[in-house]
Design a protein around this motif. Structure first.
Motif, short mmCIF file in Angstrom:
data_model
loop_
_atom_site.label_atom_id
_atom_site.label_comp_id
_atom_site.label_asym_id
_atom_site.label_seq_id
_atom_site.Cartn_x
_atom_site.Cartn_y
_atom_site.Cartn_z
N ILE A 1 -28.74 -14.74 -12.64
CA ILE A 1 -28.45 -15.55 -12.49
C ILE A 1 -29.46 -15.85 -12.59
CG2 ILE A 1 -28.14 -16.17 -9.83
CD1 ILE A 1 -25.45 -17.88 -11.17
N THR A 2 -30.71 -15.58 -12.29
CA THR A 2 -32.28 -16.10 -12.06
C THR A 2 -33.10 -14.83 -12.72
OG1 THR A 2 -32.22 -14.96 -9.92
CG2 THR A 2 -31.53 -17.36 -10.21
N ASP A 3 -32.75 -13.43 -13.81
CA ASP A 3 -33.01 -13.03 -14.05
C ASP A 3 -34.46 -13.67 -14.89
OD1 ASP A 3 -33.54 -10.19 -14.23
OD2 ASP A 3 -32.56 -10.15 -16.07
N VAL A 4 -35.86 -13.05 -14.55
CA VAL A 4 -36.86 -13.21 -16.03
C VAL A 4 -37.23 -12.37 -16.44
CG1 VAL A 4 -37.52 -15.28 -14.80
CG2 VAL A 4 -38.18 -13.34 -13.79
N PRO A 5 -38.22 -12.15 -17.18
CA PRO A 5 -38.98 -10.25 -17.98
C PRO A 5 -39.20 -9.78 -16.91
CG PRO A 5 -39.08 -12.43 -19.28
CD PRO A 5 -38.28 -12.84 -17.72
N ALA A 6 -40.25 -10.35 -15.84
CA ALA A 6 -40.70 -9.07 -15.17
C ALA A 6 -39.83 -8.90 -13.82
CB ALA A 6 -41.72 -9.95 -14.09
N THR A 7 -38.63 -9.48 -13.24
CA THR A 7 -36.99 -8.64 -13.36
C THR A 7 -36.47 -8.08 -13.72
OG1 THR A 7 -35.75 -10.69 -12.95
CG2 THR A 7 -36.97 -10.88 -11.05
N PHE A 8 -36.24 -7.77 -14.54
CA PHE A 8 -35.94 -7.29 -15.61
C PHE A 8 -36.57 -5.92 -16.05
CE2 PHE A 8 -33.93 -6.60 -20.33
CZ PHE A 8 -32.64 -5.18 -19.63
N MET A 9 -37.92 -6.21 -16.08
CA MET A 9 -38.91 -5.13 -15.70
C MET A 9 -38.86 -3.62 -15.05
SD MET A 9 -42.98 -4.94 -16.05
CE MET A 9 -42.84 -6.10 -14.87
N TRP A 10 -39.13 -4.65 -13.27
CA TRP A 10 -38.98 -3.98 -12.29
C TRP A 10 -37.31 -3.39 -12.13
CZ3 TRP A 10 -41.82 -2.57 -8.14
CH2 TRP A 10 -40.95 -2.47 -7.40
N THR A 11 -36.51 -3.83 -13.07
CA THR A 11 -35.13 -3.11 -12.57
C THR A 11 -34.81 -2.28 -13.93
OG1 THR A 11 -34.10 -5.43 -12.38
CG2 THR A 11 -32.54 -3.59 -13.18
N ALA A 12 -35.49 -1.85 -14.93
CA ALA A 12 -35.12 -1.19 -16.02
C ALA A 12 -36.22 0.22 -15.71
CB ALA A 12 -36.35 -1.88 -17.15
N VAL A 13 -36.96 -0.32 -14.94
CA VAL A 13 -38.17 0.45 -14.28
C VAL A 13 -37.65 1.40 -13.36
CG1 VAL A 13 -40.36 2.17 -13.79
CG2 VAL A 13 -40.47 -0.26 -15.68
N PHE A 14 -37.08 0.57 -11.97
CA PHE A 14 -36.86 1.51 -10.53
C PHE A 14 -35.29 1.59 -9.97
CE2 PHE A 14 -41.60 -0.65 -11.06
CZ PHE A 14 -42.01 0.35 -10.15
N ASP A 15 -35.14 1.00 -11.20
CA ASP A 15 -33.19 0.86 -11.38
C ASP A 15 -32.66 1.55 -12.34
OD1 ASP A 15 -33.34 -0.04 -8.56
OD2 ASP A 15 -32.79 -2.69 -9.35
N ALA A 16 -32.81 1.63 -13.23
CA ALA A 16 -32.01 2.07 -14.38
C ALA A 16 -33.40 3.28 -15.09
CB ALA A 16 -32.09 1.50 -16.05
N HIS A 17 -34.28 3.70 -13.93
CA HIS A 17 -35.15 4.62 -15.11
C HIS A 17 -35.63 4.75 -16.52
CE1 HIS A 17 -34.92 5.52 -10.69
NE2 HIS A 17 -33.26 6.10 -10.41
N ASP A 18 -35.62 4.03 -17.32
CA ASP A 18 -36.20 3.64 -17.90
C ASP A 18 -37.41 3.04 -18.17
OD1 ASP A 18 -36.10 3.09 -21.13
OD2 ASP A 18 -34.25 2.47 -21.07
N LYS B 1 -38.37 1.24 -21.87
CA LYS B 1 -37.46 0.30 -21.73
C LYS B 1 -38.72 -1.37 -21.06
CE LYS B 1 -33.21 -1.02 -21.92
NZ LYS B 1 -32.21 -1.43 -21.35
N GLY B 2 -38.89 -1.03 -19.18
CA GLY B 2 -39.80 -0.91 -18.69
C GLY B 2 -41.12 -1.69 -19.98
N ALA B 3 -41.96 -0.88 -20.17
CA ALA B 3 -42.61 -0.52 -21.03
C ALA B 3 -43.03 -2.03 -21.83
CB ALA B 3 -43.19 0.84 -21.25
#
Length: 299
Positions: free
Chosen positions: A250-267, A270-272
């Motif tokens: 609900i408060t997602d921004v590109p920086a938090t999406f990047m963090w999730t992609a790299v450290f949670d989804a291990h991608d 996509k994070g880069a």
């Protein structure tokens, strides 16, 4: 002989700043280049033994088909509009009041600048309590204050609102940065010669026309500088959002999406890619300012 003179003139200064040049080249531009390299590969896992193959701009195009990416971009636009506009307007208004020479000006300046000394993390922790979405008897923070004052109609979900939650998320950022913008505008106000103001008054301008036709046009460089500073802060905001709401969609921004992609989804790819988009969005703000500043210096 002329070459030797130039070498003697520039070599000491070059040697003095060369460590900084090397560090910036490696840890800023070098890592930026590495990020773009990873963003152009299909390395969608963290296994070191599996190298990523070059795929060009495929990741940059395919990410737009993801609903979460579109949502994070929309949230970032809302946050940027409210944050930049709110900080500019509030900072200008505070500077306008200060410019009139009120009593205790030094104390007010210090109070308005105090939030700048606080990190976004600390600001987020405090404002998370202030913007608690509970209402009625369970209300705390601002909603509790509104209930106590009999203004229950002002109670809001704040950052949990599905449509305008990011506008509420910008309120703590406006509170923190408006004092700094006030200082910029106040310096601009004080830099306008009093002779110009008097000349405008002699020509028949009232006080509003003096500000509109004389002072405000002279504040354009200050306004542009403030816009650049606020814009690049808003586009890469991360710590404030995480401190207030955590990693919520609900408060997602590109920086938090990047963090999730790299450290949670291990991608990593996509994070880069998301990080590359953040860098490019900041460049859109910075480069025009640098070009304008360079042209101004050559006049």
């Amino acid at each position: 002989m002329e070459v030797t003179t130039r070498v003697r003139r520039w070599l000491p200064g070059l040697l003095l700043v060369s460590p900084s040049i090397v560090l910036i080249a490696v840890f800023v531009y070098g890592l930026l280049g590495w990020n773009f390299k990873v963003a152009m590969t299909d390395k969608h896992n963290e296994i070191a033994e599996i190298p990523g193959n070059f795929v060009g701009l495929e990741n940059f195009v395919s990410i737009w088909s993801e609903e979460r990416w579109g949502l994070s971009v929309r949230h970032s636009i809302i946050f940027t509009a409210v944050f930049v506009g709110g900080a500019l307007v509030l900072g200008w208004f505070l500077a306008f009041l200060m410019e009139k020479g009120i009593r205790g000006e030094g104390g007010f300046r210090a109070i308005y600048l105090f939030p700048m000394a606080i990190s976004f993390i600390a600001t987020g922790v405090v404002w998370r309590w202030l913007m608690n979405s509970a209402t009625g008897e369970r209300a705390v923070g601002l909603n509790r204050l509104f209930g106590y004052l009999g203004m229950d109609f002002l109670q809001w979900q704040w950052f949990r609102d599905p449509d305008w939650g990011m506008a509420a998320m910008a309120v703590p950022a406006v509170w923190q940065m408006s004092g700094y913008i006030m200082a910029l505008f106040l310096a601009g106000f004080r830099g306008v010669p009093e002779e110009l103001r008097e000349a405008a008054r002699v020509d028949g301008c009232n006080e509003w026309q003096v500000y509109r036709r004389v002072i405000l046009p002279m504040l354009r460089p200050v306004t542009l500088s403030a816009l650049i500073i606020l814009g690049h802060i808003s586009l890469k905001v991360f710590d404030l959002v995480v401190a207030v709401s955590g990693k919520q969609i609900i408060t997602d921004v590109p920086a938090t999406f990047m963090w999730t992609a790299v450290f949670d989804a291990h991608d990593p790819a996509k994070g880069a890619t998301i990080a590359a988009y953040i860098v490019l969005s900041v460049v859109i703000f910075i480069v025009p300012y640098l070009i304008w500043n360079a042209r101004k210096g050559n006049r």
